[in-house]
Design a protein around this motif. Structure first.
Motif, short mmCIF file in Angstrom:
data_model
loop_
_atom_site.label_atom_id
_atom_site.label_comp_id
_atom_site.label_asym_id
_atom_site.label_seq_id
_atom_site.Cartn_x
_atom_site.Cartn_y
_atom_site.Cartn_z
N GLU A 13 0.88 -1.11 0.04
CA GLU A 13 -0.09 -0.19 0.10
C GLU A 13 0.95 1.08 0.10
O GLU A 13 0.55 2.22 -0.90
N GLN A 14 1.80 1.15 0.86
CA GLN A 14 2.90 2.32 0.83
C GLN A 14 3.41 2.71 -0.55
O GLN A 14 3.59 3.74 -1.10
N ARG A 17 0.99 4.29 -2.66
CA ARG A 17 0.73 5.71 -2.58
C ARG A 17 1.73 6.65 -2.84
O ARG A 17 1.63 7.86 -3.01
N GLU A 35 1.48 10.52 -6.90
CA GLU A 35 0.40 10.12 -5.71
C GLU A 35 0.76 11.22 -4.65
O GLU A 35 0.56 12.28 -4.80
N GLU A 36 0.81 10.54 -3.11
CA GLU A 36 0.93 11.37 -2.18
C GLU A 36 2.42 11.21 -1.35
O GLU A 36 2.97 10.27 -1.27
N THR A 41 4.68 7.49 3.53
CA THR A 41 5.63 7.40 2.25
C THR A 41 6.85 8.30 2.46
O THR A 41 7.63 8.31 1.44
#
Length: 129
Positions: A13-14, A17, A35-36, A41
């Motif tokens: 998931e990391q 992101r 992304e973020e 992250t």
């Protein structure tokens, strides 16, 4: 076993992101992010910016595809700016937009780190009229 699966899922998931693509052009390191950039992250971003041992490191961070950045990203940028300028290099930001640009402006990062509207300007260090 379930604990290991959860850890693997969180890592996946990391990675989803934040995407970091590192390239080099004319002796400059270009990091293209998407992304973020947040607490989860930030370490990946920090590692991508770690150029310890590189003489006069010159880095452009392309933020055009970053949709969100919190204080973790700001802290990574400030630490990288200090480290790179301390090593005789520099850090430039390219193409921050929307909420990312607003965040940079609110905390004043755009007055400390050289920010450019696009990647070409950041690579040359000049504003294009």
């Amino acid at each position: 076993m379930a604990e290991k699966e959860m850890a693997d899922t969180k890592s996946a998931e990391q990675l989803e992101r934040l995407t970091v693509v590192a390239t080099a052009t004319d002796g400059m390191h270009v990091l293209t992010l998407s992304e973020e950039i947040d607490h989860d992250t930030g370490d990946a971003f920090r590692q991508a910016l770690n150029l310890a041992g590189t003489p006069c490191p010159r880095v452009v961070v392309d933020l055009r595809q970053v949709a969100f950045m919190d204080s973790s990203g700001i802290n990574v940028l400030i630490a990288a700016h200090r480290a790179l300028t301390g090593a005789g290099g520099w850090l430039r930001l390219a193409g921050p937009t929307g909420v990312v640009l607003r965040t940079l402006q609110l905390v004043g990062v755009d007055t400390v780190i050289d920010c450019h509207e696009n990647l070409d300007e950041a690579l040359t260090g000049r504003r294009v009229s």
